[in-house]
Design an enzyme around this catalytic site. Structure first.
Site: not given
Length: 474
Positions: A234, A71-72
């Protein structure tokens, strides 16, 4: 037999599993390494995916595929769909100052009410602010912003040449980690994106949990054109694989340490300890994340000159609490609590308790205490927690398993080891392919081992809490 594939494009590697769409039976798999570092050009992930696919024997017979991803990460794209600069990963903390600046403009509770989370260096919104301030020319060039799993799904569908920006899509679980999408309103907060980047930008369309993202290009899939699922962050993909229910918490010990739970309503924790994400089913996935997890054990093993099995044996030779030796494991700064500039420290050292066994014990206890703090934060945010699923590479440590119930204060279930993120993505692909309202009920590869919390060790948490508060930003 109808086959589906699930991809896990993580920080360290790309893994792919190919499973029977009806039963979940594993047919074949593949993997490839990702380069080290906290900034990576996305083409490295694309190349690793191709290597993993080759290692798995190709995808010519796959009917559907979904991508789970870290992520991110910030992927800035220009107006032609080209990558502006290397992607900044979730664990790149250079945007810590940008997070502080954003909180200075809107306070913690205002951010939590807007997006379910308080900005920290991990969130994409802070990386965009860093880009605006540190690399203004690159910020000006940025026409669109994508996340790692968005970009890979886009490439599988043909990328900019094949679909333009109209084909750039994401899912609600990954969108909820950007810092400019609201789980409560189920929509983008473009004002927050502009506040960070300094101007408007194209963002991926957010798909529903079982909505099709398009079809794969025949060139990549050896002549076939499988359905592409929306994918997931995830942690949301792992929750799909574990079939988590309200009251369950997944304790994942990998590069990061994550405690995540299923909730029926969004959270808005103004303390910043709990990030209020969405899940991949239409519910919510509040979680707390630490930057330091398996690497704490890596450090201790390297220091003591043993492998991980040897570290576990040493840790189990020392008494509970390591006779007052306490490690605060903020080797890479920390996210929960938000101390990006902190460093690790070892407290209470005496000649009698600085043996290899005591140091090993302190490392394992520090890791588990840090995760237990995350569980406490979930409870404080109103999230029910009744039992824990212990997953991730370090979850296979005998010492981690034996000490976890007492320190976490919960019954702990250890599932059969697997590629949970890739498995969850594959399950999502089967769901999209089926067109059903409900997830496919795949048979489990084995019942989890249940470790009962019958010998609690609250004194370990108490001494950890005392020295944790001595750790200041540097």
């Amino acid at each position: 037999m109808t086959l589906v594939a699930g991809v896990d494009s993580s920080t360290q590697s790309c893994k792919i599993v190919i499973r029977d769409a009806d039963t979940g039976e594993l047919v074949r798999s593949g993997r490839a390494r990702h380069p080290d570092g906290t900034e990576v050009h996305p083409r490295a992930w694309w190349e690793a995916l191709q290597t993993a696919v080759s290692d798995a024997g190709g995808l010519h017979d796959v009917a559907a595929l979904s991508v789970g991803g870290q992520q991110h990460g910030m992927i800035a794209l220009d107006s032609s769909g080209e990558v502006v600069r290397d992607a900044l990963l979730w664990n790149d903390t250079r945007s810590a100052g940008a997070a502080t600046d954003l909180i200075g403009e809107l306070d913690e509770q205002q951010w939590a009410d807007a997006i379910g989370s308080v900005p920290v260096a991990s969130l994409t919104v802070t990386k965009l602010r860093w880009l605006r301030d540190a690399e203004p020319a690159n910020a000006t060039r940025t026409h669109a912003v994508a996340l790692p799993h968005d970009w890979l799904t886009w490439q599988l569908a043909g990328g900019f040449a094949g679909t333009g920006f109209e084909g750039l899509v994401t899912d609600r679980s990954d969108a909820s980690g950007t810092g400019y999408w609201s789980p409560a309103s189920e929509g983008y907060r473009n004002d927050l994106l502009e506040r960070a980047l300094g101007h408007e930008a194209t963002v991926p369309r957010v798909l529903g949990p079982r909505e099709r993202a398009g079809t794969g290009t025949a060139g990549f899939f050896d002549g076939s054109s499988p359905i592409l699922g929306p994918g997931a962050g995830d942690n949301a993909a792992a929750a799909l694989a574990l079939a988590l229910k309200p009251g369950d918490v997944a304790v994942s010990i990998g590069t990061s340490g994550v405690v995540s739970a299923i909730a029926g309503s969004p959270t808005a924790d103004g303390s910043g300890l709990v990030t209020g994400f969405a899940d991949a089913t239409g519910r919510y996935l509040p979680l707390a994340c630490t930057l330091n997890a398996a690497r704490v054990l890596d450090w201790a093993a390297n220091l003591l000159g043993v492998d991980h099995e040897g570290l576990a044996k040493l840790a189990l030779q020392a008494p509970s609490g390591a006779e007052g030796l306490v490690l605060v494991p903020y080797f890479e700064g920390e996210r929960t609590p938000n101390r990006p500039r902190s460093t690790a420290s070892l407290h209470g050292m005496r000649l009698s308790n600085t043996t290899p066994a005591h140091i090993a014990r302190a490392a394992v206890e520090a890791l588990l205490c840090s995760l237990a703090d995350g569980i406490d934060a979930l409870r404080a945010a109103g999230v029910p927690v009744q039992r824990a699923f212990l997953i991730g590479g370090a979850a296979q440590s005998e010492a981690v398993q034996r000490l976890a119930p007492g320190i976490l204060g919960l019954d702990v279930l250890v599932p059969t080891p697997g590629e949970y993120v890739a498995d969850g993505a594959a399950r999502q692909a089967a769901w999209v392919l089926s067109g059903s309202q409900t997830l496919p009920q795949w048979s489990s590869s084995g019942e989890p081992t249940v470790l009962a919390a019958d010998q609690l060790t609250p004194q370990v948490r108490e001494q950890y809490a005392e020295v944790r508060e001595l750790t200041a930003e540097r």
